[in-house]
Write a protein that holds these residues in place. Sequence first.
Motif, PDB file in Angstrom:
ATOM      1  N   THR A  49      35.662  48.502 -74.889  1.00 32.42           N
ATOM      2  CA  THR A  49      36.607  47.945 -75.834  1.00 32.42           C
ATOM      3  C   THR A  49      37.683  47.194 -75.057  1.00 32.42           C
ATOM      4  O   THR A  49      37.539  46.977 -73.854  1.00 32.42           O
ATOM      5  N   ALA A  50      38.745  46.773 -75.731  1.00 32.16           N
ATOM      6  CA  ALA A  50      39.735  45.922 -75.074  1.00 32.16           C
ATOM      7  C   ALA A  50      41.127  46.164 -75.621  1.00 32.16           C
ATOM      8  O   ALA A  50      41.302  46.659 -76.744  1.00 32.16           O
ATOM      9  N   MET A  51      42.109  45.827 -74.807  1.00 34.92           N
ATOM     10  CA  MET A  51      43.494  45.794 -75.244  1.00 34.92           C
ATOM     11  C   MET A  51      44.205  44.653 -74.518  1.00 34.92           C
ATOM     12  O   MET A  51      43.860  44.313 -73.379  1.00 34.92           O
ATOM     13  N   TYR A  52      45.137  44.035 -75.183  1.00 35.76           N
ATOM     14  CA  TYR A  52      46.063  43.109 -74.544  1.00 35.76           C
ATOM     15  C   TYR A  52      47.290  43.912 -74.129  1.00 35.76           C
ATOM     16  O   TYR A  52      47.752  44.788 -74.879  1.00 35.76           O
ATOM     17  N   VAL A  53      47.817  43.601 -72.960  1.00 36.78           N
ATOM     18  CA  VAL A  53      48.996  44.298 -72.449  1.00 36.78           C
ATOM     19  C   VAL A  53      49.987  43.275 -71.916  1.00 36.78           C
ATOM     20  O   VAL A  53      49.612  42.375 -71.162  1.00 36.78           O
ATOM     21  N   ILE A  54      51.230  43.408 -72.323  1.00 41.00           N
ATOM     22  CA  ILE A  54      52.331  42.612 -71.780  1.00 41.00           C
ATOM     23  C   ILE A  54      53.208  43.540 -70.959  1.00 41.00           C
ATOM     24  O   ILE A  54      53.622  44.606 -71.440  1.00 41.00           O
ATOM     25  N   LEU A  55      53.476  43.161 -69.718  1.00 44.73           N
ATOM     26  CA  LEU A  55      54.306  43.969 -68.829  1.00 44.73           C
ATOM     27  C   LEU A  55      55.556  43.211 -68.426  1.00 44.73           C
ATOM     28  O   LEU A  55      55.500  41.999 -68.156  1.00 44.73           O
ATOM     29  N   SER A 100      41.906  42.653 -90.896  1.00 44.29           N
ATOM     30  CA  SER A 100      41.033  41.499 -90.670  1.00 44.29           C
ATOM     31  C   SER A 100      41.170  40.927 -89.268  1.00 44.29           C
ATOM     32  O   SER A 100      40.576  39.885 -88.969  1.00 44.29           O
ATOM     33  N   ASP A 101      41.930  41.591 -88.391  1.00 46.38           N
ATOM     34  CA  ASP A 101      42.250  41.030 -87.083  1.00 46.38           C
ATOM     35  C   ASP A 101      41.769  41.931 -85.945  1.00 46.38           C
ATOM     36  O   ASP A 101      41.025  42.882 -86.155  1.00 46.38           O
ATOM     37  N   ASP A 102      42.237  41.613 -84.733  1.00 48.62           N
ATOM     38  CA  ASP A 102      41.882  42.403 -83.564  1.00 48.62           C
ATOM     39  C   ASP A 102      43.066  42.420 -82.599  1.00 48.62           C
ATOM     40  O   ASP A 102      44.173  42.002 -82.951  1.00 48.62           O
ATOM     41  N   HIS A 103      42.830  42.886 -81.380  1.00 48.60           N
ATOM     42  CA  HIS A 103      43.904  43.076 -80.416  1.00 48.60           C
ATOM     43  C   HIS A 103      44.558  41.773 -79.963  1.00 48.60           C
ATOM     44  O   HIS A 103      45.635  41.795 -79.380  1.00 48.60           O
ATOM     45  N   ARG A 122      48.471  35.597 -80.641  1.00 49.28           N
ATOM     46  CA  ARG A 122      48.042  34.312 -81.201  1.00 49.28           C
ATOM     47  C   ARG A 122      48.918  33.843 -82.339  1.00 49.28           C
ATOM     48  O   ARG A 122      49.071  32.641 -82.555  1.00 49.28           O
ATOM     49  N   ARG A 123      49.481  34.769 -83.098  1.00 52.18           N
ATOM     50  CA  ARG A 123      50.211  34.404 -84.317  1.00 52.18           C
ATOM     51  C   ARG A 123      51.736  34.497 -84.174  1.00 52.18           C
ATOM     52  O   ARG A 123      52.457  34.025 -85.042  1.00 52.18           O
ATOM     53  N   THR A 124      52.227  35.148 -83.122  1.00 49.73           N
ATOM     54  CA  THR A 124      53.666  35.265 -82.915  1.00 49.73           C
ATOM     55  C   THR A 124      53.993  34.932 -81.468  1.00 49.73           C
ATOM     56  O   THR A 124      53.102  34.736 -80.645  1.00 49.73           O
ATOM     57  N   SER A 125      55.275  34.917 -81.158  1.00 52.57           N
ATOM     58  CA  SER A 125      55.737  34.736 -79.783  1.00 52.57           C
ATOM     59  C   SER A 125      56.186  36.065 -79.197  1.00 52.57           C
ATOM     60  O   SER A 125      57.224  36.156 -78.550  1.00 52.57           O
ATOM     61  N   ILE A 126      55.376  37.100 -79.415  1.00 56.23           N
ATOM     62  CA  ILE A 126      55.764  38.450 -79.005  1.00 56.23           C
ATOM     63  C   ILE A 126      56.093  38.517 -77.517  1.00 56.23           C
ATOM     64  O   ILE A 126      57.038  39.199 -77.113  1.00 56.23           O
ATOM     65  N   GLY A 133      58.760  37.348 -99.837  1.00 56.85           N
ATOM     66  CA  GLY A 133      57.718  37.169 -98.833  1.00 56.85           C
ATOM     67  C   GLY A 133      56.391  37.684 -99.330  1.00 56.85           C
ATOM     68  O   GLY A 133      56.327  38.517-100.236  1.00 56.85           O
ATOM     69  N   THR A 134      55.322  37.176 -98.725  1.00 56.00           N
ATOM     70  CA  THR A 134      53.978  37.605 -99.072  1.00 56.00           C
ATOM     71  C   THR A 134      53.327  38.229 -97.836  1.00 56.00           C
ATOM     72  O   THR A 134      53.989  38.506 -96.842  1.00 56.00           O
ATOM     73  N   HIS A 135      52.020  38.405 -97.908  1.00 61.89           N
ATOM     74  CA  HIS A 135      51.261  39.060 -96.843  1.00 61.89           C
ATOM     75  C   HIS A 135      50.796  37.986 -95.866  1.00 61.89           C
ATOM     76  O   HIS A 135      49.619  37.589 -95.864  1.00 61.89           O
ATOM     77  N   GLU A 136      51.706  37.529 -94.997  1.00 55.53           N
ATOM     78  CA  GLU A 136      51.359  36.387 -94.141  1.00 55.53           C
ATOM     79  C   GLU A 136      52.185  36.387 -92.863  1.00 55.53           C
ATOM     80  O   GLU A 136      53.204  37.063 -92.752  1.00 55.53           O
ATOM     81  N   TRP A 137      51.705  35.591 -91.887  1.00 55.46           N
ATOM     82  CA  TRP A 137      52.244  35.669 -90.527  1.00 55.46           C
ATOM     83  C   TRP A 137      53.640  35.082 -90.360  1.00 55.46           C
ATOM     84  O   TRP A 137      54.367  35.488 -89.446  1.00 55.46           O
ATOM     85  N   GLY A 138      54.044  34.162 -91.200  1.00 59.37           N
ATOM     86  CA  GLY A 138      55.416  33.670 -91.115  1.00 59.37           C
ATOM     87  C   GLY A 138      56.411  34.813 -91.321  1.00 59.37           C
ATOM     88  O   GLY A 138      57.425  34.909 -90.626  1.00 59.37           O
ATOM     89  N   TYR A 139      56.102  35.676 -92.281  1.00 61.10           N
ATOM     90  CA  TYR A 139      56.948  36.842 -92.550  1.00 61.10           C
ATOM     91  C   TYR A 139      56.906  37.818 -91.383  1.00 61.10           C
ATOM     92  O   TYR A 139      57.946  38.301 -90.917  1.00 61.10           O
ATOM     93  N   TRP A 140      55.712  38.118 -90.871  1.00 64.28           N
ATOM     94  CA  TRP A 140      55.586  39.117 -89.801  1.00 64.28           C
ATOM     95  C   TRP A 140      56.165  38.618 -88.484  1.00 64.28           C
ATOM     96  O   TRP A 140      56.718  39.399 -87.708  1.00 64.28           O
ATOM     97  N   ASP A 141      56.073  37.324 -88.218  1.00 63.69           N
ATOM     98  CA  ASP A 141      56.673  36.771 -87.003  1.00 63.69           C
ATOM     99  C   ASP A 141      58.191  36.975 -87.021  1.00 63.69           C
ATOM    100  O   ASP A 141      58.806  37.292 -86.001  1.00 63.69           O
ATOM    101  N   LYS A 142      58.776  36.810 -88.191  1.00 63.88           N
ATOM    102  CA  LYS A 142      60.218  37.025 -88.332  1.00 63.88           C
ATOM    103  C   LYS A 142      60.576  38.509 -88.245  1.00 63.88           C
ATOM    104  O   LYS A 142      61.531  38.895 -87.554  1.00 63.88           O
ATOM    105  N   LYS A 143      59.789  39.350 -88.896  1.00 68.18           N
ATOM    106  CA  LYS A 143      60.157  40.759 -88.980  1.00 68.18           C
ATOM    107  C   LYS A 143      59.878  41.526 -87.689  1.00 68.18           C
ATOM    108  O   LYS A 143      60.544  42.528 -87.417  1.00 68.18           O
TER     109      LYS A 143
END
Length: 261
Positions: free
Chosen positions: A17-23, A52-55, A60-64, A236-246
């Motif tokens: 399996t896989a994980m993304y890691v930011i250090l 519906s997504d993965d690690h 990909r959808r935010t600037s985390i 807000g609805t169920h979408e990435w613009g909202y989650w990127d902000k929150k």
Amino acid sequence: MAFIDCHFFSETLGLSTAMYVILPQKTTGQIGMKGHVTGDKHPVLFLLHGMSDDHTIWLRRTSIERYVANLGIAVVMPSVHRSFYADMAHGPKYWTFVSEELPRIARSFFPLAEERERTFVAGLSMGGYGALKLGLTHPERYAAAASLSGATDVFEFATKRASSTEAVNIFGSTGLIPGSGNDLFHLADQLAASDQPRPKLYQCCGTEDYLHGANARFRDHCRSAGLELTYEEEPGTHEWGYWDKKIQRVLEWLPLNEAKG
């Protein structure tokens, strides 16, 4: 910041399996971003994906990566497919994987703090459910748990939103959900009645989100049980613009000042 695309074998799942890691990385010459490090081992946020997504999705959808650069916090993003963070009735044991094996493996690979006060979890939708499930089930391990548009009523999901086949594959009979370790309302009651430490809880949901009603019910249930919960809602609805902000709001809310070591 350092970004690692980490592939490894899970004994629990019986597969790779896989994980993304930011250090965290202390930098002075990186254009547009300065890194920060708080100690030899980093506070860690386990950041969970939706159904519906993965690690890969948070990166990909935010600037985390940019959001955490100056906080000195590591971020671990695992893959759990459409498991609902459960030990599936007909499938792999993803709950055991994410609650037991993943933290152990991640800490064996990377310099991540082990102390409760330096360990956090957050997620969106299915991952919001997973984050609250981890925080409520293991309050001795997590100082804070945050849900963004979380699927807080898993019984409602299993009976009204999932296909009957998928619900059975995940949970077995839906009648087994209420009062079980998959029921957030039950887990909240258990924590409220225990002498366990209580993690900080955060919950948000857009008022036009199809999960808003379930989120409001869980908010009210936590408060009636006497659990401290920060709840925020706005259009807000169920979408990435909202989650990127929150997710930026979640990072502000995390008790990072208490996590410095």
